[in-house]
Design a protein around this motif. Sequence first.
Motif, PDB file in Angstrom:
ATOM      1  N   SER A  91      18.182  36.128  33.676  1.00 47.03           N
ATOM      2  CA  SER A  91      16.822  36.635  33.850  1.00 47.03           C
ATOM      3  C   SER A  91      16.365  36.560  35.300  1.00 47.03           C
ATOM      4  N   LEU A  92      16.833  35.527  36.023  1.00 47.16           N
ATOM      5  CA  LEU A  92      16.441  35.363  37.416  1.00 47.16           C
ATOM      6  C   LEU A  92      17.229  36.264  38.362  1.00 47.16           C
ATOM      7  N   SER A  93      18.498  36.524  38.041  1.00 41.89           N
ATOM      8  CA  SER A  93      19.363  37.202  39.012  1.00 41.89           C
ATOM      9  C   SER A  93      19.627  38.667  38.696  1.00 41.89           C
ATOM     10  N   PHE A  94      19.489  39.078  37.435  1.00 43.35           N
ATOM     11  CA  PHE A  94      19.783  40.458  37.065  1.00 43.35           C
ATOM     12  C   PHE A  94      18.529  41.317  37.164  1.00 43.35           C
ATOM     13  N   ALA A  95      18.753  42.628  37.218  1.00 40.38           N
ATOM     14  CA  ALA A  95      17.641  43.557  37.031  1.00 40.38           C
ATOM     15  C   ALA A  95      17.074  43.371  35.625  1.00 40.38           C
ATOM     16  N   THR A  96      15.841  43.774  35.407  1.00 39.62           N
ATOM     17  CA  THR A  96      15.160  43.471  34.144  1.00 39.62           C
ATOM     18  C   THR A  96      15.917  44.024  32.943  1.00 39.62           C
ATOM     19  N   TRP A  97      16.361  45.270  33.041  1.00 44.06           N
ATOM     20  CA  TRP A  97      17.037  45.841  31.869  1.00 44.06           C
ATOM     21  C   TRP A  97      18.388  45.168  31.619  1.00 44.06           C
ATOM     22  N   ARG A  98      19.092  44.791  32.677  1.00 41.70           N
ATOM     23  CA  ARG A  98      20.366  44.083  32.501  1.00 41.70           C
ATOM     24  C   ARG A  98      20.120  42.695  31.891  1.00 41.70           C
ATOM     25  N   ALA A  99      19.075  42.038  32.367  1.00 39.36           N
ATOM     26  CA  ALA A  99      18.748  40.721  31.808  1.00 39.36           C
ATOM     27  C   ALA A  99      18.382  40.837  30.337  1.00 39.36           C
ATOM     28  N   ALA A 100      17.659  41.913  29.959  1.00 38.45           N
ATOM     29  CA  ALA A 100      17.302  42.109  28.553  1.00 38.45           C
ATOM     30  C   ALA A 100      18.555  42.313  27.696  1.00 38.45           C
ATOM     31  N   VAL A 101      19.503  43.108  28.191  1.00 38.53           N
ATOM     32  CA  VAL A 101      20.758  43.303  27.458  1.00 38.53           C
ATOM     33  C   VAL A 101      21.507  41.990  27.328  1.00 38.53           C
ATOM     34  N   TYR A 102      21.572  41.222  28.391  1.00 36.23           N
ATOM     35  CA  TYR A 102      22.262  39.925  28.366  1.00 36.23           C
ATOM     36  C   TYR A 102      21.616  38.997  27.333  1.00 36.23           C
ATOM     37  N   ASN A 103      20.275  38.950  27.332  1.00 37.27           N
ATOM     38  CA  ASN A 103      19.573  38.069  26.395  1.00 37.27           C
ATOM     39  C   ASN A 103      19.725  38.529  24.951  1.00 37.27           C
ATOM     40  N   ALA A 104      20.075  39.788  24.734  1.00 31.52           N
ATOM     41  CA  ALA A 104      20.353  40.246  23.372  1.00 31.52           C
ATOM     42  C   ALA A 104      21.796  39.959  22.971  1.00 31.52           C
ATOM     43  N   LEU A 105      22.716  40.039  23.938  1.00 35.22           N
ATOM     44  CA  LEU A 105      24.133  39.830  23.627  1.00 35.22           C
ATOM     45  C   LEU A 105      24.452  38.379  23.299  1.00 35.22           C
ATOM     46  N   VAL A 106      23.900  37.449  24.074  1.00 37.82           N
ATOM     47  CA  VAL A 106      24.256  36.037  23.899  1.00 37.82           C
ATOM     48  C   VAL A 106      23.953  35.545  22.480  1.00 37.82           C
ATOM     49  N   PRO A 107      22.750  35.772  21.908  1.00 39.70           N
ATOM     50  CA  PRO A 107      22.513  35.306  20.528  1.00 39.70           C
ATOM     51  C   PRO A 107      23.440  35.970  19.510  1.00 39.70           C
ATOM     52  N   ILE A 108      23.739  37.264  19.741  1.00 37.49           N
ATOM     53  CA  ILE A 108      24.628  37.948  18.790  1.00 37.49           C
ATOM     54  C   ILE A 108      26.033  37.347  18.844  1.00 37.49           C
ATOM     55  N   ILE A 109      26.554  37.149  20.058  1.00 37.85           N
ATOM     56  CA  ILE A 109      27.891  36.569  20.199  1.00 37.85           C
ATOM     57  C   ILE A 109      27.934  35.167  19.589  1.00 37.85           C
ATOM     58  N   TYR A 110      26.891  34.378  19.828  1.00 41.32           N
ATOM     59  CA  TYR A 110      26.889  33.012  19.296  1.00 41.32           C
ATOM     60  C   TYR A 110      26.784  33.040  17.768  1.00 41.32           C
ATOM     61  N   PHE A 111      26.010  33.970  17.228  1.00 38.74           N
ATOM     62  CA  PHE A 111      25.897  34.115  15.770  1.00 38.74           C
ATOM     63  C   PHE A 111      27.269  34.394  15.147  1.00 38.74           C
ATOM     64  N   VAL A 112      28.012  35.321  15.749  1.00 40.05           N
ATOM     65  CA  VAL A 112      29.356  35.632  15.235  1.00 40.05           C
ATOM     66  C   VAL A 112      30.282  34.434  15.397  1.00 40.05           C
ATOM     67  N   LEU A 113      30.189  33.737  16.521  1.00 40.22           N
ATOM     68  CA  LEU A 113      31.036  32.566  16.764  1.00 40.22           C
ATOM     69  C   LEU A 113      30.816  31.491  15.715  1.00 40.22           C
ATOM     70  N   ARG A 114      29.566  31.246  15.365  1.00 32.55           N
ATOM     71  CA  ARG A 114      29.269  30.188  14.377  1.00 32.55           C
ATOM     72  C   ARG A 114      29.764  30.552  12.986  1.00 32.55           C
ATOM     73  N   LEU A 115      29.884  31.834  12.706  1.00 29.77           N
ATOM     74  CA  LEU A 115      30.403  32.242  11.408  1.00 29.77           C
ATOM     75  C   LEU A 115      31.920  32.092  11.321  1.00 29.77           C
ATOM     76  N   SER A 116      32.577  32.100  12.514  1.00 31.49           N
ATOM     77  CA  SER A 116      34.046  32.026  12.528  1.00 31.49           C
ATOM     78  C   SER A 116      34.511  30.577  12.348  1.00 31.49           C
ATOM     79  N   PRO A 117      35.773  30.361  11.916  1.00 30.64           N
ATOM     80  CA  PRO A 117      36.304  28.989  11.785  1.00 30.64           C
ATOM     81  C   PRO A 117      36.287  28.238  13.104  1.00 30.64           C
ATOM     82  N   ALA A 118      36.520  28.947  14.235  1.00 31.94           N
ATOM     83  CA  ALA A 118      36.512  28.275  15.532  1.00 31.94           C
ATOM     84  C   ALA A 118      35.131  27.714  15.867  1.00 31.94           C
ATOM     85  N   GLY A 119      34.107  28.320  15.305  1.00 34.26           N
ATOM     86  CA  GLY A 119      32.750  27.848  15.574  1.00 34.26           C
ATOM     87  C   GLY A 119      32.204  26.946  14.502  1.00 34.26           C
ATOM     88  N   GLY A 120      32.982  26.626  13.516  1.00 32.61           N
ATOM     89  CA  GLY A 120      32.536  25.714  12.480  1.00 32.61           C
ATOM     90  C   GLY A 120      32.303  26.358  11.140  1.00 32.61           C
TER      91      GLY A 120
END
Length: 435
Positions: free
Chosen positions: A127-156
């Motif tokens: 959010s501090l270093s990216f352009a606003t739209w890039r930061a918004a995309v990043y902030n949407a990707l991280v929760p989605i990736i973590y959600f998928v990770l937690r569903l996988s065996p590697a994430g528990g």
Amino acid sequence: MRGAGWADPSRSVRATITQASLDRAFTILMAIAAIGFGAVNVSGLLKQLPYLDPVWAPASAIVMALSLVAVGVSAIAQRWSQVAQTVCALLFLVALLTFPLTVDRALPVDQVPWPWWLCNVGTIAASLSFATWRAAVYNALVPIIYFVLRLSPAGGAVGLQRAFLDGAYTAVLGIAALVLIVVLRRAAAAVDAAQATAVRRYSRAIREHATEVERVQVDAIVHDSVLTTLLSAARADTPDAETLAARMARNAIDHLAAAASDGPGEDQIVPFDVLRDRIVASVTSLGAPVQVRSVPAAGPGLPFSSADAIASAALQAAVNSVQHAGDDVSRWITIVADRKSVEVEVADDGTGFDAHAVPAERLGVRRSIIERMAAAGGEADLRTAPGSGTRIVLRWPALGAAGDGEAADGDPGLGRDGAADRDGAADRDEREARG
């Protein structure tokens, strides 16, 4: 000639909040968060290492730790802060995506993947270093990736509800930080723009005011030292008139020489006794008798420009009286002073005049007295009417600058807004004068 000597306001006016100061505060807070979260969660990472690849997991954690250190150091070397934050955000995203590749066996349910502890460090860095739209995309990707990770065996493999809650928590914090950062930055940019506009307008107003002050000074000197002297010499048909013209010529030469040699800069302080003696000497040397009714022994020191203005205005008032008040006229001067102000009254009981009837092109009192005093921070009150004599009161500082605009020293007739003259003469606010 002594100029206004104005300083550039852009060098002294500073806004309380600017975009630069806000970015500096964000950089420091980000550095504290990066170092703090990294240090606090070292023990949790060490407990999780038995379940991770012995080579790639430590390598990934060390690279991420170095990026956090770089973010912390950037608080000192701020020119590198954006680069450090960008690298940190990208490395965290890579660490999150590759975490399943570093897992040897499934994590226990009571443990979370170690990138979880740094999710908001990564989103805030983006959010501090990216352009606003890039930061918004990043902030949407991280929760989605973590959600998928937690569903996988590697994430528990914690299940849909737990994975969703963890992803939603990351999303809420990241988006809230992004919105706050964008809003504050835009507000700071608006403050910067408003300050720049105000400074430009203020600078222009200062230049215009300095030009006007200089014009008033030039007009006053030309009128006092040149035109008045020439007119007096042309009309000199008696020995007294010739003596007066000669003295005025000497004064004109001295005044022009002093004006030519005087340069811009800060005003020196003129002692009151020097100003008092100059006023008395110049007024009483005109040839026509001028009675000195009251001269105080002590008073305030004045800036040179103000002292010169009040002395020159008093002399011009006396010259006008000698030239226009008529014969067999009583003339007097009164000086009143206290610790902070000076008041000079030059008056006669001569013919007086109708100030409203004076043509606008006549400089006279308007330039040489009223505007000259105003330019020096003082004021001049003209009291005259046909057959009632003329009284000019010079005051420094102006009543509006010294207090709330009420009359000083118990003289209600001299207030800025006073309607009555002490002797019942016409309105004090006359702003036209004879030449």
